[in-house]
Design an enzyme around this catalytic site. Structure first.
Site, PDB file in Angstrom:
ATOM      1  CG  ASP A 193      -0.195   0.032   2.554  1.00  0.00           C
ATOM      2  OD1 ASP A 193       0.978  -0.424   2.607  1.00  0.00           O
ATOM      3  OD2 ASP A 193      -0.765   0.535   3.545  1.00  0.00           O
ATOM      4  CG  ASP A 227       4.073   0.033   1.650  1.00  0.00           C
ATOM      5  OD1 ASP A 227       3.533  -1.054   1.796  1.00  0.00           O
ATOM      6  OD2 ASP A 227       3.892   0.995   2.425  1.00  0.00           O
ATOM      7  CG  ASN A 255       0.653   3.474   4.291  1.00  0.00           C
ATOM      8  OD1 ASN A 255       0.463   3.436   5.494  1.00  0.00           O
ATOM      9  ND2 ASN A 255       1.624   2.801   3.693  1.00  0.00           N
ATOM     10  CB  THR A 274       4.596  -4.249   2.929  1.00  0.00           C
ATOM     11  OG1 THR A 274       4.178  -3.787   1.638  1.00  0.00           O
ATOM     12  CG2 THR A 274       5.743  -5.222   2.783  1.00  0.00           C
ATOM     13  CG  PHE A 290      -1.640   1.515   9.520  1.00  0.00           C
ATOM     14  CD1 PHE A 290      -2.641   2.449   9.715  1.00  0.00           C
ATOM     15  CD2 PHE A 290      -1.431   1.019   8.232  1.00  0.00           C
ATOM     16  CE1 PHE A 290      -3.427   2.894   8.659  1.00  0.00           C
ATOM     17  CE2 PHE A 290      -2.210   1.454   7.164  1.00  0.00           C
ATOM     18  CZ  PHE A 290      -3.210   2.399   7.384  1.00  0.00           C
ATOM     19  CG  ASN A 291       0.467  -2.815   7.497  1.00  0.00           C
ATOM     20  OD1 ASN A 291       0.042  -1.772   7.006  1.00  0.00           O
ATOM     21  ND2 ASN A 291       1.718  -3.230   7.335  1.00  0.00           N
ATOM     22  CD  GLN A 338       7.487   7.442  11.487  1.00  0.00           C
ATOM     23  OE1 GLN A 338       7.500   7.117  12.668  1.00  0.00           O
ATOM     24  NE2 GLN A 338       6.632   6.927  10.625  1.00  0.00           N
ATOM     25  CG  HIS A 347       7.326   0.157   9.806  1.00  0.00           C
ATOM     26  ND1 HIS A 347       7.398  -0.114  11.146  1.00  0.00           N
ATOM     27  CD2 HIS A 347       6.906   1.454   9.719  1.00  0.00           C
ATOM     28  CE1 HIS A 347       7.029   0.950  11.842  1.00  0.00           C
ATOM     29  NE2 HIS A 347       6.731   1.915  10.992  1.00  0.00           N
ATOM     30  CG  ASP A 348       6.020  -1.737   4.671  1.00  0.00           C
ATOM     31  OD1 ASP A 348       5.595  -2.291   5.701  1.00  0.00           O
ATOM     32  OD2 ASP A 348       5.385  -0.860   4.059  1.00  0.00           O
TER      33      ASP A 348
HETATM   34  C1  BDR Z   1       2.987  -0.096   8.588  1.00  0.00           C
HETATM   35  O1  BDR Z   1       1.969   0.881   8.411  1.00  0.00           O
HETATM   36  C2  BDR Z   1       2.239   1.647   7.280  1.00  0.00           C
HETATM   37  O2  BDR Z   1       2.045   3.009   7.557  1.00  0.00           O
HETATM   38  C3  BDR Z   1       3.630   1.341   6.824  1.00  0.00           C
HETATM   39  O3  BDR Z   1       3.711   1.370   5.412  1.00  0.00           O
HETATM   40  C4  BDR Z   1       3.876  -0.045   7.362  1.00  0.00           C
HETATM   41  O4  BDR Z   1       3.467  -1.034   6.445  1.00  0.00           O
HETATM   42  C5  BDR Z   1       3.691   0.158   9.903  1.00  0.00           C
HETATM   43  O5  BDR Z   1       2.780   0.079  10.962  1.00  0.00           O
HETATM   44 CA    CA Z   2       2.916  -0.503   4.164  1.00  0.00          CA
END
Ligand code: BDR
Ligand code: CA
Length: 310
Positions: free
Chosen positions: A11, A16, A40, A124, A165-166, A227, A239-240
């Site tokens: 996303d 990503d 996102n 992701t 989040f995901n 951030q 993260h991804d």
């Molecule tokens: C995840 O949430 C999204 O904002 C980022 O792309 C990542 O996949 C982190 O919590």
């Molecule tokens: Ca992501």
């Protein structure tokens, strides 16, 4: 080296985009296709972002449009982190690359059914596309080699105290995936929060001075700004790309097998990944949870990935 075949379901999203960059040009990976989901940002935006990244990097990878809504929940997006476009920061030229006509869910199903059981699915973003594919045609289940996902946490969330989040964005889809019986490797916030893209890292990658390095710097400059605003950190967690780094070199992660359930019942803790790290429930493990990451090795993999683009 035999390349690992993967579908990358994402996303984009700043991190990503780096995952796409890393996967598309790695000698260890055969990227069969990119499937896009809302997360996102809304689906129209995440799709454009995936296409823009591919076009900018001259990637000959098919991109498929997937689900625009979670299975049950109201839609949740993250503009405070990724901006109004979902990929604020870099400027792209006029977009000519187009998505394939096939729906992402059907691409996932057809690719897995036609495979010899050697395709890994990497997610992701919210797991809506994968869960829908599993429900639409359960015959794909034995064909999945491994599921590698960025999502969840056995500690604290980033959208609620409980949830990442995901998984929060489509906990029901995550529940479908975690009850699928397939091997799951989960790279959650527990490890991704250890790979903060500090200014020294942005400078290190920027010194490479290629197209890919410039994209990395433009993406991370914006990402680090949000951030700082939202979490107070000097560098955002990358993260991804941890999922792809793990496929390139599995020794980058320390994993522990355990039984994981997604909380889809409670109000306050919806989307929590309840990882039974201490084996309290005595259930057969359904997941390998990343407990630790080799930080230096991770950044070396990122640097090599950027350098792979001339
Ligand atoms: C995840 O949430 C999204 O904002 C980022 O792309 C990542 O996949 C982190 O919590
Ligand atoms: Ca992501």
């Amino acid at each position: 080296m035999e390349k690992r075949k993967i579908i990358l379901d994402c996303d984009p999203g700043h991190d990503d985009a780096i995952a796409i960059m890393l996967a598309a040009n790695s000698p260890a990976i055969d990227l069969l296709g990119i499937t896009v989901v809302a997360g996102n940002q809304t689906l129209d935006k995440t799709l454009i972002n995936a296409l823009n990244v591919c076009q900018y990097l001259d990637l000959d990878v098919p991109v498929y449009k997937g689900c625009g809504q979670p299975m049950i929940r109201e839609q949740l997006i993250a503009p405070s982190i990724h901006g109004e476009s979902g990929l604020d920061g870099p400027q792209f030229g006029a977009l000519t690359k187009q998505a394939e006509p096939q729906h992402a869910v059907n691409f996932i199903i057809d690719t897995l059914l036609a495979s010899a059981g050697d395709v890994t699915v990497v997610t992701t973003g919210p797991m809506t596309n994968l869960a829908m594919a599993m429900r639409l045609n359960p015959d794909i289940l034995p064909k999945i080699h491994e599921l590698v996902l960025m999502g969840g946490t056995y500690q604290l969330g980033n959208m609620t105290p409980a949830a990442e989040f995901n998984v929060l964005a489509d906990g029901d889809a995550a529940h479908v995936v975690f009850t699928s019986g397939r091997k799951i490797t989960m790279a959650g916030l527990d490890v991704t929060r250890k790979v903060l893209c500090l200014p020294s890292i942005v400078e290190r990658m920027g010194r490479i001075d290629t197209k890919a390095a410039r994209l990395f710097v433009d993406l991370m400059t914006f990402f680090n700004k949000t951030q700082k605003e939202v979490f107070g950190w000097d560098g955002g967690p990358l993260h991804d790309p941890v999922t792809i780094a793990y496929l390139i070199d599995p020794t980058v992660l320390t994993l522990k097998e355990c039984f994981t359930q997604i909380d889809i019942r409670s109000e306050q803790s919806y989307g929590r990944t309840n990882c039974d790290i201490f084996d309290i429930f005595k259930q057969p493990p359904n997941s390998s949870i990343a407990l630790d990451i080799d930080i230096a090795k991770f950044w070396d993999i990122i640097e090599a990935g950027i350098r792979a683009y001339a």
